[in-house]
Design an enzyme around this catalytic site. Structure first.
Site, mmCIF file in Angstrom:
data_model
loop_
_atom_site.group_PDB
_atom_site.id
_atom_site.type_symbol
_atom_site.label_atom_id
_atom_site.label_comp_id
_atom_site.label_asym_id
_atom_site.label_seq_id
_atom_site.Cartn_x
_atom_site.Cartn_y
_atom_site.Cartn_z
ATOM 1 N N SER A 244 -0.367 3.664 -9.331
ATOM 2 C CA SER A 244 0.267 4.671 -9.630
ATOM 3 C C SER A 244 -0.410 5.754 -9.791
ATOM 4 O O SER A 244 -1.188 6.321 -9.037
ATOM 5 C CB SER A 244 1.133 4.374 -10.902
ATOM 6 O OG SER A 244 2.005 5.086 -11.042
ATOM 7 N N LYS B 201 0.862 0.981 -5.854
ATOM 8 C CA LYS B 201 1.932 1.126 -6.479
ATOM 9 C C LYS B 201 2.405 2.737 -6.286
ATOM 10 O O LYS B 201 2.039 3.769 -6.994
ATOM 11 C CB LYS B 201 1.963 1.047 -7.809
ATOM 12 C CG LYS B 201 3.341 0.680 -8.701
ATOM 13 C CD LYS B 201 4.106 2.048 -9.151
ATOM 14 C CE LYS B 201 5.080 1.930 -9.787
ATOM 15 N NZ LYS B 201 5.754 3.246 -10.343
ATOM 16 N N GLN C 185 9.869 6.646 -10.039
ATOM 17 C CA GLN C 185 11.358 5.947 -10.836
ATOM 18 C C GLN C 185 11.578 7.334 -11.616
ATOM 19 O O GLN C 185 11.032 8.054 -12.173
ATOM 20 C CB GLN C 185 10.729 4.752 -11.779
ATOM 21 C CG GLN C 185 10.680 3.599 -10.983
ATOM 22 C CD GLN C 185 9.243 3.388 -10.265
ATOM 23 O OE1 GLN C 185 8.420 3.796 -10.801
ATOM 24 N NE2 GLN C 185 9.621 2.965 -9.101
#
Length: 542
Positions: free
Chosen positions: A286, A311, A315
């Site tokens: 991420s 990742k 979100q």
């Protein structure tokens, strides 16, 4: 009543997400409403409507992607604490040893240190409730120690060398959760900074550490993001800004309903010129991948290690009325060169019932990815990694070839070191034998060690793990019914000694010293130093 709450919630979400009114009354939505209404009003037995709705939300999200999730109110609170940079409590690092809470270190200038609580103290009771010898879970113990700022808690403590229990009244306060594990000069002119997460205070912590290292003569930097699972996007952007030039793209996001959003460097960073090596591994994810991808795409530094996790889904948190939360994927992250960070996953959202893979099997396969990488040989050999030409991209300044398709592939591959890891060693770690041995040793010898080794530098140079401590380790392993294997023990012995020494250093000083010891055995750190010292850096970034 529950139907009204659902309707109000859906109307609210429509407003928040900008959905058109007609979508709210779609056939699918009416079908869902009717099903819930029928169950709650007509089912033969009483049902828990909140549980029904919660289960429906969880199952719907399971049809999407591995990172769209639901969290209840308590989970939301626990999830946010590490990223917000603080929580409210008594301020101690602790370890559960033989059903007793042993204080590893009080937080510097924290509530416990202020009242005189010391490393090595054992907390046996909180507000007259025993927590030692009663099989109380760690979560419950933490719940008793934490509490609102300025509230007070009474602790009963046993201290080595003191016959009677000691009583302390501790006034709780905000306790910082640091993003940086370590920052030190690893060699003359070469600094090392390790970041464990991207939280609210990460950029601030990094800048403080960077300036301190620059005062010590740092010209080059090793940025260690190994095992860093990510965190806040803004923290990643702020960190990348420290290395990149003005108006250089850091990352962009794009999704079906989310328009492209671009994030650029301001050009006011404090490390835009020195040589930079970034360390990543299969657990770097991420926000770590955003920073690494930007540095690699702009040819700003060299990336060392193994392919990162992959990742790259954005979100959006959607707060629900009861304090719970949906984290819904709305877009993907892309590096400046246009690489999608997210690794592939199967989604069954548009498949007809009974056809294709179930959401459960696709998510299981996604979660199995790292094991598959090991099985396919990717962790031990770069030759086992193959990218199709369609995933080729070019870096922004030098036009070097880099690949998309999930994760960031390093410029220099470092295989997993399998020479030291054995089943015997894994059992020692899994059953807490290494930590317990260290804690017992420290408890008995803390004062003598600090008297003998006035500084960490002297400790690191002179202290060695002797046979007596290793015998304690083997005795502790026998108590845990770990079958001794001499061949595996001898194979893992260098790693066992390094871990014991590092843990002793941590308990006498802090995490910074722990990593100074462990980095002597870290192959990626070793490779980074070689690249900086042997002119390999200039070869790749001419």
């Amino acid at each position: 009543m529950i139907m009204k709450r659902i309707i109000y919630l859906l109307i609210g979400l429509c407003s928040v997400l900008g959905l058109q009114a007609q979508n709210f009354g779609s056939p699918a939505m009416r079908k869902l409403q009717l099903a819930e209404f029928a169950i709650s009003n007509l089912y033969v037995d009483t049902v828990n409507e909140n549980k029904l709705v919660e289960s429906a939300i969880i199952e719907m999200l399971a049809q999407l992607d591995p990172h769209s999730t639901y969290s209840d109110a308590e989970e939301v609170k626990k999830m946010n604490e590490p990223l917000q940079g603080n929580f409210e409590g008594i301020g101690v690092q602790f370890q559960m040893i033989e059903d007793t809470l042993l204080i590893v270190q009080p937080v510097s200038n924290g509530p416990s240190e202020k009242v005189g609580i010391l490393a090595g103290d054992r907390i046996i009771a909180v507000n007259d409730t025993a927590i030692a010898g009663v099989k109380m879970g760690t979560e419950e113990i933490m719940g008793r120690l934490r509490g609102p700022k300025d509230s007070k808690v009474n602790l009963t403590i046993i201290r080595r060398g003191v016959k009677e229990p000691l009583l302390f009244n501790v006034k709780r306060d905000k306790i910082p959760i640091l993003s940086l594990d370590a920052a030190y000069m690893i060699q003359p002119k070469i600094g090392y900074i390790r970041i464990n997460r991207f939280g609210a205070t990460t950029a601030e912590e990094f800048l403080k550490a960077l300036k301190e290292l620059q005062k010590k003569g740092m010209k080059d930097l090793i940025l260690d993001l190994q095992g860093n699972g990510g965190g806040y996007l803004n923290a990643a952007i702020d960190l990348a800004n420290e290395f990149l030039g003005q108006k250089e793209l850091i990352v962009y996001t794009e999704g079906r309903s989310a328009q492209r959003s671009e994030f650029f460097a301001k050009g006011n960073g404090n490390f835009r010129n020195g040589r930079l090596v970034v360390l990543v591994d299969e657990y770097s994810a991420s926000a770590s991948e955003i920073v690494t991808g930007a540095i690699q795409d702009w040819d700003r530094g060299v990336v060392v290690g193994r392919r990162s996790f992959g990742k790259g889904l954005v979100q959006r948190p959607i707060d629900l009325p009861d304090g719970s939360m949906i984290r819904l994927t709305i877009a993907r992250y892309y590096t400046p060169a246009g690489r999608c960070i997210q690794k592939p996953y199967d989604s069954s959202i548009n498949e007809k019932p009974g056809k294709g893979k179930s959401s459960e099997s696709s998510i299981e396969k996604y979660n199995q990815d790292l094991i598959d990488r090991y099985n396919h040989g990717e962790m031990v050999s770069a030759d086992s990694i193959h990218f199709p030409d369609s995933l080729k991209c070019q870096t922004k300044k030098l036009g070097r070839t880099v690949y998309g398709g999930g994760g960031i592939m390093p410029d220099y591959f470092v295989p997993v070191d399998t020479t030291l890891y054995t089943d015997y060693h894994r059992n020692l770690v899994a059953k807490g034998v290494v930590i317990k041995t260290t804690m017992n040793f420290i408890e008995k010898n803390r004062k003598a060690l600090l008297d003998k080794y006035k500084t960490f530098e002297k400790f690191n140079e002179k202290f060695e793990i002797d046979d007596q401590l290793l015998n304690y380790l083997r005795e502790a392993a026998d108590k845990e019914k770990i079958e001794f294997n001499e061949e595996q023990y001898n194979k893992a012995l260098p790693l066992i000694k390094a871990q014991l020494k590092a843990l002793i250093a941590r308990d006498l000083w802090d995490m910074n010293e722990y990593f100074q010891v462990m980095n002597a055995t870290n192959k990626s750190v070793e490779r980074a130093l070689e690249i900086l010292n042997d002119k390999e850096y200039e070869k790749i970034l001419k």
